[in-house]
Scaffold this motif. Structure first.
Motif, PDB file in Angstrom:
ATOM      1  N   HIS A   1     -14.005   1.273  89.064  1.00  0.00           N
ATOM      2  CA  HIS A   1     -14.906   0.391  88.720  1.00  0.00           C
ATOM      3  C   HIS A   1     -15.896   0.399  89.970  1.00  0.00           C
ATOM      4  CE1 HIS A   1     -16.919  -3.555  87.997  1.00  0.00           C
ATOM      5  NE2 HIS A   1     -16.793  -3.154  86.741  1.00  0.00           N
ATOM      6  N   ALA A   2     -17.298   0.007  89.868  1.00  0.00           N
ATOM      7  CA  ALA A   2     -18.239  -0.052  90.899  1.00  0.00           C
ATOM      8  C   ALA A   2     -17.920  -0.829  92.019  1.00  0.00           C
ATOM      9  CB  ALA A   2     -19.642  -0.249  90.474  1.00  0.00           C
ATOM     10  N   SER A   3     -17.218  -2.012  91.576  1.00  0.00           N
ATOM     11  CA  SER A   3     -16.865  -3.008  92.654  1.00  0.00           C
ATOM     12  C   SER A   3     -15.812  -2.382  93.494  1.00  0.00           C
ATOM     13  CB  SER A   3     -16.471  -4.331  91.916  1.00  0.00           C
ATOM     14  OG  SER A   3     -15.207  -4.263  91.155  1.00  0.00           O
ATOM     15  N   TRP A   4     -15.016  -1.931  93.052  1.00  0.00           N
ATOM     16  CA  TRP A   4     -13.646  -1.354  93.727  1.00  0.00           C
ATOM     17  C   TRP A   4     -14.230  -0.120  94.792  1.00  0.00           C
ATOM     18  CZ3 TRP A   4     -11.404   3.447  94.953  1.00  0.00           C
ATOM     19  CH2 TRP A   4     -10.320   3.263  95.660  1.00  0.00           C
ATOM     20  N   TYR A   5     -15.170   0.581  94.296  1.00  0.00           N
ATOM     21  CA  TYR A   5     -15.761   1.741  95.032  1.00  0.00           C
ATOM     22  C   TYR A   5     -16.642   1.039  96.134  1.00  0.00           C
ATOM     23  CZ  TYR A   5     -14.366   5.308  91.694  1.00  0.00           C
ATOM     24  OH  TYR A   5     -13.406   6.050  90.927  1.00  0.00           O
ATOM     25  N   GLU A   6     -17.265  -0.100  95.772  1.00  0.00           N
ATOM     26  CA  GLU A   6     -17.988  -0.898  96.747  1.00  0.00           C
ATOM     27  C   GLU A   6     -17.306  -1.488  98.011  1.00  0.00           C
ATOM     28  OE1 GLU A   6     -21.299  -4.481  97.268  1.00  0.00           O
ATOM     29  OE2 GLU A   6     -20.492  -3.831  95.401  1.00  0.00           O
ATOM     30  N   ARG A   7     -15.992  -1.939  97.605  1.00  0.00           N
ATOM     31  CA  ARG A   7     -14.996  -2.380  98.688  1.00  0.00           C
ATOM     32  C   ARG A   7     -14.285  -1.200  99.297  1.00  0.00           C
ATOM     33  NH1 ARG A   7     -13.150  -5.474  94.314  1.00  0.00           N
ATOM     34  NH2 ARG A   7     -11.411  -4.353  94.050  1.00  0.00           N
ATOM     35  N   ALA A   8     -14.123  -0.120  98.734  1.00  0.00           N
ATOM     36  CA  ALA A   8     -13.522   1.052  99.483  1.00  0.00           C
ATOM     37  C   ALA A   8     -14.498   1.604 100.452  1.00  0.00           C
ATOM     38  CB  ALA A   8     -13.117   1.915  98.385  1.00  0.00           C
ATOM     39  N   HIS A   9     -15.985   1.642 100.028  1.00  0.00           N
ATOM     40  CA  HIS A   9     -16.933   2.121 101.052  1.00  0.00           C
ATOM     41  C   HIS A   9     -16.987   1.317 102.087  1.00  0.00           C
ATOM     42  CE1 HIS A   9     -18.802   5.625  99.407  1.00  0.00           C
ATOM     43  NE2 HIS A   9     -18.950   5.163  98.141  1.00  0.00           N
ATOM     44  N   GLY A  10     -16.693  -0.077 101.901  1.00  0.00           N
ATOM     45  CA  GLY A  10     -16.694  -0.937 102.904  1.00  0.00           C
ATOM     46  C   GLY A  10     -15.847  -0.778 104.155  1.00  0.00           C
ATOM     47  N   TRP A  11     -14.535  -0.655 103.635  1.00  0.00           N
ATOM     48  CA  TRP A  11     -13.576  -0.182 104.637  1.00  0.00           C
ATOM     49  C   TRP A  11     -13.744   1.258 105.257  1.00  0.00           C
ATOM     50  CZ3 TRP A  11     -10.864  -3.812 107.000  1.00  0.00           C
ATOM     51  CH2 TRP A  11     -11.060  -5.055 106.644  1.00  0.00           C
ATOM     52  N   LEU A  12     -14.061   2.317 104.291  1.00  0.00           N
ATOM     53  CA  LEU A  12     -14.403   3.388 104.899  1.00  0.00           C
ATOM     54  C   LEU A  12     -15.271   3.266 106.231  1.00  0.00           C
ATOM     55  CD1 LEU A  12     -14.659   5.590 101.790  1.00  0.00           C
ATOM     56  CD2 LEU A  12     -12.855   5.737 103.501  1.00  0.00           C
ATOM     57  N   ARG A  13     -16.455   2.509 106.053  1.00  0.00           N
ATOM     58  CA  ARG A  13     -17.241   2.189 107.021  1.00  0.00           C
ATOM     59  C   ARG A  13     -16.726   1.606 108.292  1.00  0.00           C
ATOM     60  NH1 ARG A  13     -20.954   0.960 102.962  1.00  0.00           N
ATOM     61  NH2 ARG A  13     -20.580  -1.179 102.857  1.00  0.00           N
ATOM     62  N   VAL A  14     -15.516   0.892 107.794  1.00  0.00           N
ATOM     63  CA  VAL A  14     -14.947   0.385 109.410  1.00  0.00           C
ATOM     64  C   VAL A  14     -14.041   1.615 109.925  1.00  0.00           C
ATOM     65  CG1 VAL A  14     -12.881  -1.325 110.041  1.00  0.00           C
ATOM     66  CG2 VAL A  14     -14.617  -1.925 108.426  1.00  0.00           C
ATOM     67  N   MET A  15     -13.677   2.594 108.939  1.00  0.00           N
ATOM     68  CA  MET A  15     -12.807   3.454 109.617  1.00  0.00           C
ATOM     69  C   MET A  15     -13.569   4.165 110.347  1.00  0.00           C
ATOM     70  SD  MET A  15     -10.232   4.533 106.515  1.00  0.00           S
ATOM     71  CE  MET A  15      -9.381   5.547 107.260  1.00  0.00           C
TER      72      MET A  15
ATOM     73  N   TRP B   1     -16.427   3.308 112.033  1.00  0.00           N
ATOM     74  CA  TRP B   1     -16.583   2.642 113.270  1.00  0.00           C
ATOM     75  C   TRP B   1     -15.243   2.896 114.224  1.00  0.00           C
ATOM     76  CZ3 TRP B   1     -20.647   1.096 115.758  1.00  0.00           C
ATOM     77  CH2 TRP B   1     -21.922   0.753 114.880  1.00  0.00           C
ATOM     78  N   ASP B   2     -14.116   2.587 113.733  1.00  0.00           N
ATOM     79  CA  ASP B   2     -12.934   3.286 114.575  1.00  0.00           C
ATOM     80  C   ASP B   2     -13.065   4.726 115.153  1.00  0.00           C
ATOM     81  OD1 ASP B   2     -11.856   0.952 114.006  1.00  0.00           O
ATOM     82  OD2 ASP B   2     -10.405   1.725 112.312  1.00  0.00           O
ATOM     83  N   ALA B   3     -13.270   5.741 114.501  1.00  0.00           N
ATOM     84  CA  ALA B   3     -13.652   6.984 114.975  1.00  0.00           C
ATOM     85  C   ALA B   3     -14.671   7.108 116.018  1.00  0.00           C
ATOM     86  CB  ALA B   3     -14.007   7.686 113.760  1.00  0.00           C
TER      87      ALA B   3
END
Length: 347
Positions: free
Chosen positions: A142-156, A158-160
């Protein structure tokens, strides 16, 4: 060290820097104290305090190292010249056996400098325990799940990027200090003298305080690494036992295994040090093994990128380019390290 350097710093200082102190008699006692204390803290789960305390100490020592390098530039004897940097960046290695040893050292340090192989393996555990996946939620197409996943991928991401900036600055600063002080003085950190020899890199700026500062910094860096590594290895081995069917895979059983293994690993490290009291060689051996692991991690990353990643979460072309460049570098470093080690074994 050339005659000109000896003339500049004087015979007395030259002899002082070349002095080799006798081996300590209490190193194994302190190693036992630290190992037992770490084993107890890991068994009790004292993670949060160590996490913040070690972060503060390591950050402080990194700042001191950068300040040390900056102040060294005003020293007429020890400052780093542009000619030194240009010479050091040339693609040359010493001839013969000395060259092979230099390449092996470079490949070994490649495995542990910055984010090494073990950190790449352990980082997903850190993300899971910090709640990255939990905040994303169970998979939903679902689009909402992919949006949340993209958000945490952006956090990762920034970690990198953040870790890359920090470890690059710290590594370059430490390397330049070593080349400027240890290289010119002809000092080679070995065996029991490792810490005391490395502390001379801080003497031109901090004088008599150099040893104290370096002891503070080395304890912060090395102990935080020791603490985190043992906790991390316990998690990896616990998962391995579960995957191989050699232990129960329930959450409760896994938690018990992690506590027991976390308590066991520091004692294993102590036994290894007592049996082989050569810290520099042990560090390089660990780095070499990690360098050999890097191609495997690169292959795993490519597999997850092209086989397991849902299409909406796949990165763009620039990230794919970075991934392939990293995989190529890991393959070259790991393959070269393995070939050189086999040649040494067969020689």
């Amino acid at each position: 060290m050339s005659q000109s350097w000896r003339e500049q710093i004087g015979d007395e200082r030259f002899r002082e820097l070349g002095h080799r102190p006798p081996p300590p008699i209490d190193d194994k006692i302190w190693a036992a104290i630290i190992a037992v204390a770490t084993s107890w803290m890991l068994f009790r789960g004292r993670y949060r305090f160590i996490q913040w305390f070690s972060t503060l100490l390591v950050g402080s020592f990194t700042a001191i190292t950068l300040i040390n390098l900056g102040l060294l530039q005003v020293d007429p004897i020890w400052h780093v010249r542009w000619d030194d940097i240009v010479t050091g960046m040339q693609f040359r290695i010493p001839p013969g056996q000395q060259g092979s040893a230099a390449v092996m050292t470079a490949l070994a340090t490649f495995g542990i400098i910055g984010v090494g192989a073990s950190e790449l393996i352990v980082y997903p555990y850190w993300c899971l325990e910090k709640g990255y996946a939990r905040f994303t939620g169970p998979f939903e197409d679902h689009a909402s799940w992919y949006e949340r996943a993209h958000g945490w991928l952006r956090v990762m991401q920034w970690d990198a990027w953040g870790s890359m900036v920090i470890y690059t600055l710290a590594t370059v600063a430490f390397y330049l200090l070593g080349a400027a002080i240890l290289g010119r003085s002809g000092l080679d950190p070995q065996s029991h003298e490792l810490i005391r020899t490395l502390s001379t890199m801080y003497e031109p700026v901090f004088g008599d305080w150099a040893t104290i500062l370096f002891l503070f910094g080395s304890f912060a860096v090395l102990y935080s690494t020791f603490f985190v590594a043992n906790a991390s290895h316990a998690r990896v081995l616990s998962d391995t036992l579960g995957v191989l069917g050699l232990a129960q895979a329930t959450d409760a059983a896994k938690a018990r295994r992690i506590r027991l293994l976390s308590a066991l690993f520091p004692i294993v490290c102590l036994v290894i040090y007592v049996a082989v009291p050569r810290p520099a060689q042990l560090v390089l051996l660990g780095g070499l093994l990690q360098a050999i692991m890097l191609p495997m991690l690169a292959a795993a990353a490519l597999f997850f990128r092209y086989v397991r990643t849902p299409i909406p979460l796949r990165p763009g072309g620039l990230w794919d380019l970075f991934l392939w460049l990293s995989a190529l570098g890991m393959a070259i470093a790991g393959g070269a390290a393995l070939v050189l080690k086999i040649r040494q074994f067969l020689a």
